[in-house]
Write a protein that holds these residues in place. Structure first.
Motif, PDB file in Angstrom:
ATOM      1  N   ALA A   4      75.219 -53.758 -41.464  1.00  0.00           N
ATOM      2  CA  ALA A   4      76.013 -52.534 -41.421  1.00  0.00           C
ATOM      3  C   ALA A   4      76.402 -52.074 -42.821  1.00  0.00           C
ATOM      4  CB  ALA A   4      77.268 -52.760 -40.586  1.00  0.00           C
ATOM      5  N   ARG A   7      75.858 -48.469 -43.607  1.00  0.00           N
ATOM      6  CA  ARG A   7      76.051 -47.467 -42.558  1.00  0.00           C
ATOM      7  C   ARG A   7      77.508 -47.057 -42.396  1.00  0.00           C
ATOM      8  NH1 ARG A   7      71.657 -50.477 -40.607  1.00  0.00           N
ATOM      9  NH2 ARG A   7      69.911 -49.122 -40.111  1.00  0.00           N
ATOM     10  N   ALA A  31      73.656 -48.063 -31.081  1.00  0.00           N
ATOM     11  CA  ALA A  31      73.669 -48.245 -32.534  1.00  0.00           C
ATOM     12  C   ALA A  31      74.024 -49.682 -32.887  1.00  0.00           C
ATOM     13  CB  ALA A  31      74.686 -47.276 -33.149  1.00  0.00           C
ATOM     14  N   ASP A  33      73.550 -51.606 -35.293  1.00  0.00           N
ATOM     15  CA  ASP A  33      73.933 -52.003 -36.654  1.00  0.00           C
ATOM     16  C   ASP A  33      75.152 -51.263 -37.180  1.00  0.00           C
ATOM     17  OD1 ASP A  33      71.718 -53.728 -36.751  1.00  0.00           O
ATOM     18  OD2 ASP A  33      70.433 -52.011 -37.204  1.00  0.00           O
ATOM     19  N   VAL A  34      75.816 -50.505 -36.303  1.00  0.00           N
ATOM     20  CA  VAL A  34      76.973 -49.737 -36.740  1.00  0.00           C
ATOM     21  C   VAL A  34      78.253 -50.433 -36.263  1.00  0.00           C
ATOM     22  CG1 VAL A  34      78.178 -47.519 -36.527  1.00  0.00           C
ATOM     23  CG2 VAL A  34      75.686 -47.572 -36.683  1.00  0.00           C
ATOM     24  N   ALA A 108      77.502 -42.404 -33.387  1.00  0.00           N
ATOM     25  CA  ALA A 108      76.934 -43.745 -33.525  1.00  0.00           C
ATOM     26  C   ALA A 108      75.445 -43.681 -33.833  1.00  0.00           C
ATOM     27  CB  ALA A 108      77.176 -44.554 -32.250  1.00  0.00           C
ATOM     28  N   GLN A 112      73.622 -44.903 -37.161  1.00  0.00           N
ATOM     29  CA  GLN A 112      72.527 -45.876 -37.088  1.00  0.00           C
ATOM     30  C   GLN A 112      71.325 -45.387 -37.890  1.00  0.00           C
ATOM     31  OE1 GLN A 112      72.482 -48.899 -35.439  1.00  0.00           O
ATOM     32  NE2 GLN A 112      70.412 -49.315 -36.156  1.00  0.00           N
ATOM     33  N   ARG A 170      66.463 -42.352 -33.330  1.00  0.00           N
ATOM     34  CA  ARG A 170      66.551 -43.307 -34.420  1.00  0.00           C
ATOM     35  C   ARG A 170      65.206 -43.484 -35.118  1.00  0.00           C
ATOM     36  NH1 ARG A 170      68.205 -48.878 -32.350  1.00  0.00           N
ATOM     37  NH2 ARG A 170      69.677 -47.696 -31.124  1.00  0.00           N
TER      38      ARG A 170
END
Lengths: 233, 208
Positions: A4, A7, A31, A33-34, A108, A112, A170
């Protein structure tokens, strides 16, 4: 949390702990990785907003690129604004006026995709409860001479539902390409998960993907590959 | 004669007592057109304030007001937290490092408090909020030439009248605004608590 690191984070401020957690769960699904941090209820577990917890969440959600804050009702907004004003650098935080659920999902997904603080905030603010696909996203791309297009069969069962739409958005987010998805008479900007979902394109049907820009071919290739994999459903 | 830090603390202790006494009334008012937590939220905030005043001795009126602000912001839990918190924070900034508050300082602190509430809540007169009590209070305070007690008393009277004026109003801010026309016919709990607090401050100043 290294994933993250670059981000924008999200903080969901609600009067209700359950509501904040539910929204964060839903948005987080889009998302992975958020940082999507829920803050709900008072310190004693009642309905309300707890200023101290919001301040903490702002700091925890910020991995260096800022945090977008969404809220449910009036006093949650005021609490969020006060918390932002008390921060060392208030410009790293954006309290956005957006529908909580749609706004959190849109934000989100934008986060991402590596969008900036301003773009994540704009994604949330641009999310409305109305059918996004019917809103004109941008000039129709079929008039653009260098557009690349492809028919893509949706091989998964649910079609362009929430998760597949998020995957598609994405997949092309970081590319230098303008991508539009058409289904029937409707057209959606591929950058908007909500617009893609608004197409209501079911499994077994084909969508038309039109892309322009330097990475147009790569965008088409990625979407075809996703569809072939059945969006990993 | 002005108000020292000790006078301001005494006024706040009196206000905490009034909040406790009127807790149920404020809950009832808020149940009619809101979420019903105003009385309990304020009671919680002022109870927390009392325990902080027991252990801390802010050295100036401005520091006392700042302590009120941070306590209310972090303990109230409803809209009254950020709104009263901002009001006391702005009032604190307005009086700066003054050792004693004279009537002018009190009047400008009230003005700053109102500006803060308006900036935070974006409400205007007629929206059926605490702004309807605080706005006439500020005007009355500015028009009185006299001791602090007289200034606060005029402000409290005007706030009470302003609070009553919210009864026929249709709410345009806060939870009550979701009721639309059905919010008419009820006293706004935030305007009521503003008027109660100002009356408590005025009575305490009269005793000082």
């Amino acid at each position: 949390m290294t994933a993250a690191a670059s981000r924008v984070g999200l903080v969901i401020v609600s009067h209700s702990d359950m509501l904040a957690n539910g929204v964060a769960e839903l948005a987080g699904q889009m998302a992975p990785d958020v940082s999507v941090l829920p803050v709900g209820g008072t310190e004693e577990g009642g309905l309300g907003t707890d200023y101290g917890s919001v301040v903490e969440a702002l700091a925890d959600a910020d991995s260096g690129t800022g945090v977008v804050v969404l809220y449910d009702l009036g006093s949650a907004k005021m609490t969020a604004e006060m918390a932002v004003e008390s921060a060392d650098d208030p410009s790293r935080y954006a309290v956005v006026d957006a529908p909580l659920v749609e706004g959190a999902v849109a934000a989100a997904v934008a986060a991402q995709g590596g969008a900036s603080l301003a773009d994540v905030a704009a994604a949330a603010e641009g999310a409305s409860g109305e059918t996004p696909a019917s809103a004109p996203s941008r000039p129709a791309l079929h008039v653009v001479p260098d557009a690349v297009s492809a028919e893509v069969l949706l091989t998964n069962e649910v079609g362009l539902h929430a998760r597949p739409a998020a995957l598609l958005a994405r997949a092309v987010a970081e590319l230098d390409a303008e991508v539009v998805v058409r289904y029937g008479d409707e057209e959606a900007n591929a950058a908007s998960v909500l617009a893609l979902m608004g197409l209501s394109a079911p499994g077994g049907k084909s969508i038309t993907v039109v892309a322009t820009g330097k990475d147009a071919r790569e965008a088409i290739r990625r979407i075809e590959e996703l569809a072939e994999r059945g969006f990993d459903d | 004669m002005g108000c020292t830090a000790a006078d301001v603390v005494a006024a706040l202790r009196a206000a905490a007592e009034v909040v406790k006494e009127h807790r149920d009334e404020l809950v009832r008012l808020d149940q009619a057109i809101g979420d019903g937590d105003h009385g309990e939220n304020l009671r919680r905030g002022f109870t927390a304030l009392l325990s902080r005043l027991d252990t801390e001795e802010p050295s100036s009126p401005g520091k006392v007001l700042k302590l009120v602000a941070t306590t209310l912001i972090s303990t109230v839990g409803g809209a009254a937290g950020p709104l009263y918190g901002t009001a006391f924070l702005r009032a604190s900034a307005a009086v700066g490092d003054l050792e004693e508050l004279d009537s002018d300082a009190v009047a400008s602190a009230l003005r700053a408090a109102l500006d803060g509430v308006v900036a935070r809540g974006k409400a205007v007169v007629g929206d059926k909020t605490m702004v309807d009590a605080l706005t006439p209070a500020v005007a009355a305070a500015a028009s009185v030439d006299g001791e602090v007690a007289a200034v606060l008393s005029a402000a409290a009277d005007a706030a009470a009248e302003g609070a009553e004026s919210t009864v026929p109003m249709v709410a345009r801010k806060g939870r009550a605004s979701y009721l639309g026309e059905r919010s008419a016919g009820h006293l706004d709990p935030g305007a009521r608590s503003t008027s109660l607090l100002l009356r408590a401050f005025a009575d305490a100043a009269a005793k000082a």
